[in-house]
Each structure stands twice: as structure tokens, then as C-alpha cells.
Design a protein around this motif. Sequence first.
Motif, PDB file in Angstrom:
ATOM      1  N   SER A  48       3.111  16.143  -4.975  1.00 28.07           N
ATOM      2  CA  SER A  48       2.544  14.795  -5.081  1.00 28.07           C
ATOM      3  C   SER A  48       2.292  14.212  -3.708  1.00 28.07           C
ATOM      4  CB  SER A  48       3.496  13.873  -5.849  1.00 28.07           C
ATOM      5  OG  SER A  48       3.700  14.323  -7.169  1.00 28.07           O
ATOM      6  N   LEU A  49       1.340  13.318  -3.650  1.00 28.08           N
ATOM      7  CA  LEU A  49       1.046  12.543  -2.448  1.00 28.08           C
ATOM      8  C   LEU A  49       0.637  11.149  -2.886  1.00 28.08           C
ATOM      9  CD1 LEU A  49      -1.150  14.671   0.022  1.00 28.08           C
ATOM     10  CD2 LEU A  49       1.122  13.741   0.483  1.00 28.08           C
ATOM     11  N   ARG A  50       0.891  10.175  -2.017  1.00 26.57           N
ATOM     12  CA  ARG A  50       0.376   8.847  -2.263  1.00 26.57           C
ATOM     13  C   ARG A  50      -0.479   8.416  -1.077  1.00 26.57           C
ATOM     14  NH1 ARG A  50       3.504   3.074  -3.059  1.00 26.57           N
ATOM     15  NH2 ARG A  50       3.803   3.332  -0.801  1.00 26.57           N
ATOM     16  N   LEU A  51      -1.717   8.131  -1.356  1.00 28.58           N
ATOM     17  CA  LEU A  51      -2.621   7.620  -0.339  1.00 28.58           C
ATOM     18  C   LEU A  51      -2.572   6.100  -0.350  1.00 28.58           C
ATOM     19  CD1 LEU A  51      -5.751   9.893  -0.902  1.00 28.58           C
ATOM     20  CD2 LEU A  51      -3.696  10.345   0.459  1.00 28.58           C
ATOM     21  N   SER A  52      -2.760   5.538   0.829  1.00 28.26           N
ATOM     22  CA  SER A  52      -2.796   4.084   0.974  1.00 28.26           C
ATOM     23  C   SER A  52      -4.098   3.679   1.642  1.00 28.26           C
ATOM     24  CB  SER A  52      -1.621   3.593   1.825  1.00 28.26           C
ATOM     25  OG  SER A  52      -0.380   3.934   1.238  1.00 28.26           O
ATOM     26  N   CYS A  53      -4.560   2.501   1.298  1.00 31.57           N
ATOM     27  CA  CYS A  53      -5.754   1.948   1.933  1.00 31.57           C
ATOM     28  C   CYS A  53      -5.480   0.472   2.221  1.00 31.57           C
ATOM     29  CB  CYS A  53      -6.960   2.107   1.033  1.00 31.57           C
ATOM     30  SG  CYS A  53      -8.480   1.392   1.695  1.00 31.57           S
TER      31      CYS A  53
ATOM     32  N   CYS B 241     -11.418   5.539   0.866  1.00 34.49           N
ATOM     33  CA  CYS B 241     -11.346   4.333   0.056  1.00 34.49           C
ATOM     34  C   CYS B 241     -12.560   3.465   0.373  1.00 34.49           C
ATOM     35  CB  CYS B 241     -10.049   3.562   0.304  1.00 34.49           C
ATOM     36  SG  CYS B 241      -9.766   3.020   1.997  1.00 34.49           S
ATOM     37  N   ALA B 242     -12.937   2.656  -0.586  1.00 33.45           N
ATOM     38  CA  ALA B 242     -14.128   1.835  -0.452  1.00 33.45           C
ATOM     39  C   ALA B 242     -13.941   0.544  -1.238  1.00 33.45           C
ATOM     40  CB  ALA B 242     -15.345   2.595  -0.950  1.00 33.45           C
TER      41      ALA B 242
ATOM     42  N   LEU C  35     -11.287  -1.139   6.298  1.00 29.87           N
ATOM     43  CA  LEU C  35     -10.414  -0.373   5.430  1.00 29.87           C
ATOM     44  C   LEU C  35      -9.786   0.751   6.245  1.00 29.87           C
ATOM     45  CD1 LEU C  35     -12.661  -1.715   3.547  1.00 29.87           C
ATOM     46  CD2 LEU C  35     -12.087   0.084   1.930  1.00 29.87           C
ATOM     47  N   GLN C  36      -8.500   0.923   6.092  1.00 35.43           N
ATOM     48  CA  GLN C  36      -7.772   1.959   6.820  1.00 35.43           C
ATOM     49  C   GLN C  36      -7.015   2.826   5.822  1.00 35.43           C
ATOM     50  OE1 GLN C  36      -7.731   2.381  10.306  1.00 35.43           O
ATOM     51  NE2 GLN C  36      -6.646   4.309   9.890  1.00 35.43           N
ATOM     52  N   ALA C  37      -7.492   4.056   5.645  1.00 29.78           N
ATOM     53  CA  ALA C  37      -6.840   4.984   4.716  1.00 29.78           C
ATOM     54  C   ALA C  37      -5.803   5.824   5.439  1.00 29.78           C
ATOM     55  CB  ALA C  37      -7.884   5.879   4.068  1.00 29.78           C
TER      56      ALA C  37
ATOM     57  N   GLY D 132     -13.602   3.145   4.278  1.00 36.12           N
ATOM     58  CA  GLY D 132     -12.612   3.541   5.257  1.00 36.12           C
ATOM     59  C   GLY D 132     -13.014   4.852   5.907  1.00 36.12           C
ATOM     60  N   GLN D 133     -12.168   5.315   6.826  1.00 40.14           N
ATOM     61  CA  GLN D 133     -12.531   6.465   7.641  1.00 40.14           C
ATOM     62  C   GLN D 133     -12.185   7.798   6.991  1.00 40.14           C
ATOM     63  OE1 GLN D 133      -9.714   5.006   7.738  1.00 40.14           O
ATOM     64  NE2 GLN D 133      -8.135   6.463   8.353  1.00 40.14           N
TER      65      GLN D 133
END
Length: 126
Positions: free
Chosen positions: A16-21, A95-96, A3-5, A117-118
Amino acid sequence: VQLQASGGGLVQAGASLRLSCAVSGRTFSTYGMGWFRQAPGKEREFVSASSWSGGTSYYAESVTGRFAISSDDAKKTVYLQMNSLKQEDTAVYYCAAQSFGCSEYSCRDRTEYDYWGQGTLVTVSS
């Protein structure tokens, strides 16, 4: 499974922010996917999860109405859209994944997750 966050950063309160995994693995659509966060000096806490791709979504009370989890099967990516950010949202976000989906109980329990993820740092300033 890896997993790569990504997507963290420094923002002002209210932004606002959008995180990706991004997830490696052949059966992404069956994974239960979760987001957790850990602020300095605090335990890692549940933020949001999806029981499987397109399945039921769950949220911590502190983020309900502000955060939204979604996924893109083609990109094998899960997102966390974070709106109306507050200083108390400052944390490292992880993320998991659970291999075979998750229930409302297991989605919220960090010990039930198989892969992590890290982490990506989100800092919200006043």
C-alpha cells in the motif's frame, strides 16, 4: 493555486501507499480534486476524483475497490490511498484541481482541470 504531490515510491506488489496533494488557495473545499496517472508510453488517464471536499467520489474501473480518495479541509490536502498495488499501477501520479467542483463527466476529463501538480512516481515491483 499550487498543487504539491508527494508520497510516491518503490513498493512490492500487494503493498500500500498513500499519496498526498497539498493545495494552496482559499477555497479548497469547493475544488473538484482528481488524481490521474501516466505510465511510460501511455496517455495520462483518470484514476479517481472527488466532486468537492466531502462530495461524490469517482474511480476508474481498474482501481475500484483498491484505491480511495479523501481530503482534509484543515490541511488543504487530498489523499489517494492505494492498496493491493499491482505492477500495472506503476506510473507518475498527478493531482489536479477544478476551481468550482466537478461533475461525474468533468471529474473524469483531464482537459477540464484548471491546475496540476508536478507528479509523484509510483513503482510497483513483482
